[in-house]
Write a protein that holds these residues in place. Structure first.
Motif, PDB file in Angstrom:
ATOM      1  N   ASP A 283       0.835  -1.204   0.000  1.00 38.32           N
ATOM      2  CA  ASP A 283       0.000   0.000   0.000  1.00 38.32           C
ATOM      3  C   ASP A 283       0.873   1.259   0.000  1.00 38.32           C
ATOM      4  O   ASP A 283       0.565   2.246  -0.680  1.00 38.32           O
ATOM      5  CB  ASP A 283      -0.922  -0.025   1.225  1.00 38.32           C
ATOM      6  CG  ASP A 283      -1.846   1.182   1.264  1.00 38.32           C
ATOM      7  OD1 ASP A 283      -2.554   1.407   0.259  1.00 38.32           O
ATOM      8  OD2 ASP A 283      -1.844   1.910   2.273  1.00 38.32           O
ATOM      9  N   LEU A 284       1.973   1.208   0.751  1.00 37.30           N
ATOM     10  CA  LEU A 284       2.896   2.359   0.755  1.00 37.30           C
ATOM     11  C   LEU A 284       3.444   2.602  -0.653  1.00 37.30           C
ATOM     12  O   LEU A 284       3.468   3.736  -1.143  1.00 37.30           O
ATOM     13  CB  LEU A 284       4.056   2.112   1.725  1.00 37.30           C
ATOM     14  CG  LEU A 284       5.195   3.143   1.627  1.00 37.30           C
ATOM     15  CD1 LEU A 284       4.711   4.532   2.032  1.00 37.30           C
ATOM     16  CD2 LEU A 284       6.393   2.731   2.467  1.00 37.30           C
TER      17      LEU A 284
ATOM     18  N   LEU B  95      -4.448  10.180  -1.140  1.00 40.47           N
ATOM     19  CA  LEU B  95      -4.387   9.233  -0.034  1.00 40.47           C
ATOM     20  C   LEU B  95      -5.694   8.459   0.051  1.00 40.47           C
ATOM     21  O   LEU B  95      -6.656   8.784  -0.652  1.00 40.47           O
ATOM     22  CB  LEU B  95      -4.143   9.987   1.290  1.00 40.47           C
ATOM     23  CG  LEU B  95      -2.829  10.777   1.385  1.00 40.47           C
ATOM     24  CD1 LEU B  95      -2.824  11.623   2.653  1.00 40.47           C
ATOM     25  CD2 LEU B  95      -1.628   9.840   1.366  1.00 40.47           C
ATOM     26  N   ASP B  96      -5.713   7.442   0.905  1.00 46.52           N
ATOM     27  CA  ASP B  96      -6.943   6.690   1.136  1.00 46.52           C
ATOM     28  C   ASP B  96      -7.355   6.814   2.596  1.00 46.52           C
ATOM     29  O   ASP B  96      -6.571   6.481   3.490  1.00 46.52           O
ATOM     30  CB  ASP B  96      -6.724   5.199   0.827  1.00 46.52           C
ATOM     31  CG  ASP B  96      -6.712   4.903  -0.670  1.00 46.52           C
ATOM     32  OD1 ASP B  96      -7.023   5.825  -1.452  1.00 46.52           O
ATOM     33  OD2 ASP B  96      -6.388   3.763  -1.036  1.00 46.52           O
TER      34      ASP B  96
ATOM     35  N   SER C   5      -4.899   4.758   5.310  1.00 45.03           N
ATOM     36  CA  SER C   5      -4.324   3.430   5.088  1.00 45.03           C
ATOM     37  C   SER C   5      -2.870   3.437   5.576  1.00 45.03           C
ATOM     38  O   SER C   5      -2.288   4.503   5.816  1.00 45.03           O
ATOM     39  CB  SER C   5      -4.368   3.086   3.598  1.00 45.03           C
ATOM     40  OG  SER C   5      -3.410   3.852   2.898  1.00 45.03           O
ATOM     41  N   ALA C   6      -2.289   2.250   5.711  1.00 53.74           N
ATOM     42  CA  ALA C   6      -0.924   2.146   6.232  1.00 53.74           C
ATOM     43  C   ALA C   6       0.056   2.955   5.384  1.00 53.74           C
ATOM     44  O   ALA C   6       0.941   3.636   5.910  1.00 53.74           O
ATOM     45  CB  ALA C   6      -0.493   0.685   6.281  1.00 53.74           C
ATOM     46  N   GLY C   7      -0.130   2.892   4.061  1.00 56.47           N
ATOM     47  CA  GLY C   7       0.769   3.633   3.175  1.00 56.47           C
ATOM     48  C   GLY C   7       0.688   5.127   3.425  1.00 56.47           C
ATOM     49  O   GLY C   7       1.702   5.827   3.452  1.00 56.47           O
ATOM     50  N   GLY C   8      -0.537   5.612   3.591  1.00 57.69           N
ATOM     51  CA  GLY C   8      -0.740   7.031   3.858  1.00 57.69           C
ATOM     52  C   GLY C   8      -0.186   7.428   5.218  1.00 57.69           C
ATOM     53  O   GLY C   8       0.348   8.531   5.393  1.00 57.69           O
ATOM     54  N   ARG C   9      -0.318   6.492   6.186  1.00 53.43           N
ATOM     55  CA  ARG C   9       0.195   6.745   7.533  1.00 53.43           C
ATOM     56  C   ARG C   9       1.710   6.935   7.486  1.00 53.43           C
ATOM     57  O   ARG C   9       2.264   7.871   8.067  1.00 53.43           O
ATOM     58  CB  ARG C   9      -0.131   5.526   8.393  1.00 53.43           C
ATOM     59  CG  ARG C   9      -0.403   5.835   9.835  1.00 53.43           C
ATOM     60  CD  ARG C   9      -1.371   4.836  10.427  1.00 53.43           C
ATOM     61  NE  ARG C   9      -0.923   3.458  10.373  1.00 53.43           N
ATOM     62  CZ  ARG C   9      -1.689   2.439   9.992  1.00 53.43           C
ATOM     63  NH1 ARG C   9      -2.925   2.665   9.591  1.00 53.43           N
ATOM     64  NH2 ARG C   9      -1.210   1.213   9.969  1.00 53.43           N
ATOM     65  N   ILE C  10       2.382   6.052   6.758  1.00 50.27           N
ATOM     66  CA  ILE C  10       3.852   6.157   6.655  1.00 50.27           C
ATOM     67  C   ILE C  10       4.230   7.421   5.899  1.00 50.27           C
ATOM     68  O   ILE C  10       5.094   8.189   6.315  1.00 50.27           O
ATOM     69  CB  ILE C  10       4.444   4.917   5.943  1.00 50.27           C
ATOM     70  CG1 ILE C  10       4.201   3.657   6.785  1.00 50.27           C
ATOM     71  CG2 ILE C  10       5.941   5.110   5.700  1.00 50.27           C
ATOM     72  CD1 ILE C  10       4.640   2.368   6.103  1.00 50.27           C
ATOM     73  N   MET C  11       3.535   7.651   4.771  1.00 51.67           N
ATOM     74  CA  MET C  11       3.883   8.807   3.947  1.00 51.67           C
ATOM     75  C   MET C  11       3.660  10.113   4.721  1.00 51.67           C
ATOM     76  O   MET C  11       4.420  11.075   4.572  1.00 51.67           O
ATOM     77  CB  MET C  11       3.037   8.791   2.691  1.00 51.67           C
ATOM     78  CG  MET C  11       3.526   9.780   1.685  1.00 51.67           C
ATOM     79  SD  MET C  11       3.009   9.252   0.063  1.00 51.67           S
ATOM     80  CE  MET C  11       4.323   9.874  -0.904  1.00 51.67           C
TER      81      MET C  11
ATOM     82  N   THR D 166       0.831   4.076  -2.783  1.00 59.44           N
ATOM     83  CA  THR D 166       0.604   5.486  -2.417  1.00 59.44           C
ATOM     84  C   THR D 166       1.715   6.363  -2.995  1.00 59.44           C
ATOM     85  O   THR D 166       1.461   7.461  -3.499  1.00 59.44           O
ATOM     86  CB  THR D 166       0.563   5.628  -0.874  1.00 59.44           C
ATOM     87  OG1 THR D 166      -0.427   4.736  -0.358  1.00 59.44           O
ATOM     88  CG2 THR D 166       0.205   7.048  -0.472  1.00 59.44           C
TER      89      THR D 166
ATOM     90  N   ARG E 223     -12.050   1.601   1.686  1.00 58.38           N
ATOM     91  CA  ARG E 223     -11.073   2.657   1.372  1.00 58.38           C
ATOM     92  C   ARG E 223     -11.761   3.751   0.571  1.00 58.38           C
ATOM     93  O   ARG E 223     -12.391   3.474  -0.448  1.00 58.38           O
ATOM     94  CB  ARG E 223      -9.913   2.079   0.558  1.00 58.38           C
ATOM     95  CG  ARG E 223      -9.126   1.015   1.338  1.00 58.38           C
ATOM     96  CD  ARG E 223      -8.119   0.332   0.458  1.00 58.38           C
ATOM     97  NE  ARG E 223      -6.970   1.194   0.234  1.00 58.38           N
ATOM     98  CZ  ARG E 223      -5.764   0.943   0.720  1.00 58.38           C
ATOM     99  NH1 ARG E 223      -5.541  -0.143   1.430  1.00 58.38           N
ATOM    100  NH2 ARG E 223      -4.775   1.762   0.496  1.00 58.38           N
TER     101      ARG E 223
ATOM    102  N   GLN F  24       4.105  10.625   7.829  1.00 56.25           N
ATOM    103  CA  GLN F  24       5.223  10.825   8.754  1.00 56.25           C
ATOM    104  C   GLN F  24       6.545  11.059   8.028  1.00 56.25           C
ATOM    105  O   GLN F  24       7.373  11.843   8.489  1.00 56.25           O
ATOM    106  CB  GLN F  24       5.352   9.608   9.680  1.00 56.25           C
ATOM    107  CG  GLN F  24       4.223   9.505  10.687  1.00 56.25           C
ATOM    108  CD  GLN F  24       4.203  10.693  11.649  1.00 56.25           C
ATOM    109  OE1 GLN F  24       5.238  11.133  12.127  1.00 56.25           O
ATOM    110  NE2 GLN F  24       3.017  11.233  11.904  1.00 56.25           N
TER     111      GLN F  24
END
Lengths: 269, 382
Positions: free
Chosen positions: A140-141, B82-83, B56-62, A144, B91, B64
Motif C-alpha cells: 500500500d505504501l 491518499l486513502d 491506510s498504512a501507506g498514507g500513515r507512513i507517507m 501510495t 477505502r 510521517q
C-alpha cells in the motif's frame, strides 16, 4: 567525484570537536536535522544526503548497488575516510539507525557511538515480533508513492529558470523545497529496502555505546519496535521523548537534542 | 502549550468537503461534518487522534516520512492522493491539500480532504496503461537486442590466408538497437564475401529488416559473382518490401588467386572502405553507388583490386559522424586512425573503434561497426 560531493555532505562546527554524523531516514534529506544539528556546534558536525535522496548526485545512483543497506553504510564509512574522521557518533533516523549499525560493523573505529532516532529493525510483524505492518501495508505504501511524486517533475524547470536569471539563491531555495522529493524509481527502491528489510540479527553485532530514542507515539516505528532494538543492543540506553510522530527531531527538537547531548557528553558514550 | 482555537460556525461545519484543523504534530483538533462522513466515524473517534489513524498504512507512513516534514519546511502540501479507511475497512480515495500556519502559537495545520473515487479510478486506469506500455516497450527492447545479437557474429570466421578483425559498439547505453551489421561467409572453395551495412532506422523493425538483408545477401551472393549484381537484386527485393527501410552497404567478394587476393568491391550509398599500404598511406576504394531500396533507378559499380600486403577497412558512418567536443571525427580523422595504427587487421580495427569512442568521450551516439581484412600469404597454396 568525491564522496562528499556525491552525498552533498556539509561539514561544520568545531574543527577539533568529536565528529557527529547526522543521517536522515527514508523520505527527506539532511534538512530534517536543521533544528537539532546546530545544537552540536561544539562538535565536528557532518550532514549528508543518502545516495538518491535530497541533494545527492542522482547521476551516481546505481540501482544494482543500492539494493542493500550495506551500500549506504559503506557510503558513510567512505565519507568518514575521505574526511579523515574517526571515533564518530552516528545519529541515524529511522532506517539510518540500521545503516548506523552496519557502518559500525564495517568500521568500528570510525563509527564508535550510535544514536538511533525512532529505530525499527523490522517493520513487518512476524510471529511474536511487532513491527507494526504487514506485507500488504508495504504494498500500500508503494502504491501510495506511485500516486504521489510530490512535485518531483516540477523543481527542474524552476532550477533552470533560476540559473538563467543568475540567481543562486533561487536555486538554493528550490533545492531546499525539493528536499523531500526523490526520483520516483529511487524512492520506490529505497522504500522497499527500508520497509521490507530485516536487521534484527545485526543488532547483536553492535559493540558501541548506543542510545535508542523513541517518540511516545509513533505509528511508523511503534514502541514495541524501539524496545526490541533496545533489548537487543547490549548496554543500550532507551529514552522516550514526549512527542507524537516518527520524527522527534522535527516535533520535539529541544528534547531530542538534550537527550542526545546528555548521552554523548554525559560520559556514557 | 495551549490547545489551538477550534473553528466555529455553520459555514465550516457544512462545507461540501472534508475540513480538518490539526495541531503541529498532525493530531486532529477539529473535523467538519463532511470529514466525519468521509471517515464514517463519530467525532470522538476522530478528534484527538493522529491523522494517520484515519488513513491506510501507506498514507500513515507517507504522512510521517514526507508530508509532516514538507509542512514544516515549506508550509504546505498540495494535491496528495491518499486513502481514508473507514471502520469496516472500506477505502475512500481522497485528495488532501494543507497549509501550516506558523504565525499563531501553537502553530496549526488546516487541511481540505476531498473524496475523489471517480477520479482515482481514472488515474488507476492511466497508471495501469502506463505500466503496460512500459513493460511492452521493455519487451520490445529486449527482443530487438536479442535479434540484433544474431546479426553481429560473435567473431568472424577463420579464413585461411586472410586476417579478419571486426568490432562493433551499440549506440548509447545499448538499449536502442541500430541497424549496423556485418557478415563474412564462404561462397566457394577459395571465395568469400564480406558485407558491412547500415539499415535505416532503429528498433525491432530495423533489426528485422537487417536480418532480412543479411539473409538475402547470403542467398544472392551464391547466385551472382559480381557484387554490383548482388546489390542490384538486393535493391529490388528491398524496394518490394512493404517497410520504409532502406540500407547502405559495402559488399566485397574475395578470391584467393595463388599469390594474392582479388577483391571486388561494390558500394550502395555506403562510404568506401579504406585501403592502407605498408608505407602507411591510406586511400579509398570503390565507387559511390546509391543506397538499396530507396531510388527507382539505382546505380552500382564494381571496382577490382589485388591485395598482397595491404589492409582494407570497412566501416559504418557511426565512426566518421562521431560527434566530439572538437566536432565530427570525419573521413580525415578516420584516415588518421587507420594510418596511425600498426599494420595489422586487429590493431587497425581496435584503433578505429576506440578512436571513435574516445572522440565522443565514451558514449557512442550511433552504432559503430568496423571490419578490417588483410592477406596473410606467408605460405601460399599452389
Amino acid at each position: 567525484m568525491s564522496v562528499a560531493a556525491r552525498l552533498n555532505a556539509h561539514v561544520d562546527g568545531a574543527v577539533d570537536g568529536r565528529p557527529m554524523v547526522f543521517v536522515h531516514g527514508f523520505g527527506c534529506g539532511q534538512q530534517m536535522w536543521r533544528f537539532v544539528a546546530p545544537a552540536f556546534d561544539d562538535h565536528r558536525v557532518v550532514l549528508l544526503d543518502l545516495a538518491g535522496s535530497g541533494g545527492s548526485d542522482v547521476r551516481a545512483y546505481d540501482a544494482a548497488r543500492y539494493d542493500r543497506l550495506e551500500a549506504y553504510a559503506q557510503d558513510v564509512v567512505d565519507l568518514l575516510v575521505e574526511l579523515d574522521l574517526d571515533d564518530a557518533v552516528l545519529v541515524g533516523h529511522s532506517v539510518s539507525a540500521m545503516i548506523g549499525v552496519l557502518a559500525h560493523a564495517l568500521a568500528p573505529e570510525r563509527v564508535s557511538t550510535l544514536v538511533m532516532v525512532a529505530p525499527s529493525a523490522r517493520y513487518i510483524d512476524e510471529g511474536d515480533y511487532v513491527g507494526g505492518f504487514s506485507e500488504a501495508d508495504i504494498d500500500d505504501l508503494l502504491a501510495t508513492m506511485d500516486r504521489n511524486h510530490l512535485g518531483w517533475q516540477a523543481p527542474l524547470a524552476g532550477m533552470v529558470g533560476a540559473t538563467a536569471a543568475g540567481g543562486d539563491t533561487g536555486v538554493a531555495a528550490e533545492l531546499e523545497e525539493s528536499f523531500c522529493r526523490t526520483r520516483p524509481d529511487i524512492a520506490r527502491q529505497f522504500a522497499s529496502l527500508t520497509f521490507r528489510g530485516d536487521n534484527r540479527a545485526d543488532l547483536a553485532r553492535v559493540a558501541a555505546p548506543t542510545l535508542v530514542l523513541q517518540s511516545a507515539v509513533d505509528v511508523v516505528a511503534p514502541p514495541e519496535a524501539g524496545r526490541f532494538v533496545h533489548e537487543n543492543v547490549r548496554g543500550s540506553q532507551l529514552v522516550t521523548i514526549d512527542t507524537v510522530g516518527h520524527s522527534p527531531h522535527l516535533t520535539a527538537p529541544g528534547a531530542t537534542a538534550d537527550a542526545i547531548r546528555s548521552f554523548v557528553d554525559g560520559g556514557r558514550a | 502549550m495551549s490547545a489551538p482555537h477550534r473553528p466555529e460556525g455553520v459555514e465550516w461545519s457544512l462545507l461540501p468537503g472534508g475540513a480538518l484543523l490539526l495541531d503541529d504534530a498532525l493530531v486532529v483538533v477539529a473535523a467538519n461534518h463532511a470529514m466525519l462522513d468521509l471517515a464514517a466515524r463519530p467525532e470522538p473517534d476522530v478528534v484527538g487522534r493522529p491523522i494517520g489513524d484515519l488513513l491506510s498504512a501507506g498514507g500513515r507512513i507517507m504522512t510521517q516520512t514526507h508530508l509532516l516534514p514538507m509542512l514544516r519546511r515549506t508550509g504546505r502540501i498540495d494535491e496528495v492522493a491518499l486513502d481514508v479507511v473507514t471502520p469496516d475497512g472500506t477505502r475512500v480515495p481522497v485528495m488532501v491539500s494543507a497549509t501550516r500556519d506558523g504565525d499563531v502559537t501553537p502553530a496549526v495545520v488546516r487541511a481540505l480532504v476531498v473524496g475523489v473515487s471517480e477520479r482515482r479510478r481514472y488515474e488507476s486506469d492511466l497508471l495501469r496503461a502506463t505500466r503496460e506500455a512500459e513493460s511492452a516497450r521493455a519487451a520490445a527492447d529486449a527482443l530487438a537486442v536479442a535479434l540484433q545479437a544474431t546479426l553481429i557474429p560473435p567473431a568472424p570466421p577463420v579464413v585461411e590466408h586472410l586476417d579478419i578483425a571486426a568490432g562493433y559498439r551499440p549506440a548509447g547505453d545499448g538499449n536502442e538497437v541500430g541497424g549496423d551489421f556485418y557478415d563474412v561467409f564462404q561462397t566457394g572453395g577459395r571465395s568469400w564475401v564480406v558485407v558491412l551495412g547500415d539499415v535505416s532506422g532503429k528498433g525491432a523493425l530495423a533489426a528485422a529488416v537487417t536480418a532480412s538483408v543479411r539473409h538475402h545477401v547470403r542467398a544472392l551472393a551464391m547466385q551472382h559473382a559480381d557484387p554490383s549484381e548482388v546489390l542490384r537484386h538486393l535493391d529490388r527485393t528491398l524496394a518490394d518490401d512493404p517497410t520504409d527501410h532502406f540500407c547502405t552497404l559495402a559488399l566485397g567478394r574475395l578470391d584467393l588467386l595463388g599469390d594474392r587476393w582479388r577483391l571486388d568491391v561494390s558500394l550502395a550509398g555506403h562510404p568506401p572502405p579504406l585501403l592502407r599500404r605498408t608505407d602507411g598511406s591510406v586511400v579509398e576504394v570503390g565507387e559511390y553507388g546509391t543506397p538499396v531500396g530507396l531510388l527507382p533507378r539505382p546505380e552500382f559499380g564494381t571496382v577490382s583490386l589485388d591485395l598482397v600486403d595491404e589492409t582494407v577497412t570497412f566501416y559504418t558512418d557511426g565512426v566518421t559522424e562521431a560527434q566530439g567536443p572538437s566536432g565530427m571525427l570525419g573521413e580525415d580523422g578516420l584516415a588518421r586512425l587507420v594510418a596511425g595504427a600498426p599494420h595489422d587487421a586487429r590493431a587497425i580495427t581496435a584503433a578505429v573503434v576506440e578512436g571513435a569512442l574516445a572522440h565522443q568521450v565514451g558514449l557512442a551516439s550511433d552504432d559503430i561497426a568496423v571490419l578490417t581484412l588483410s592477406p596473410r600469404l606467408g605460405r601460399l597454396p599452389g
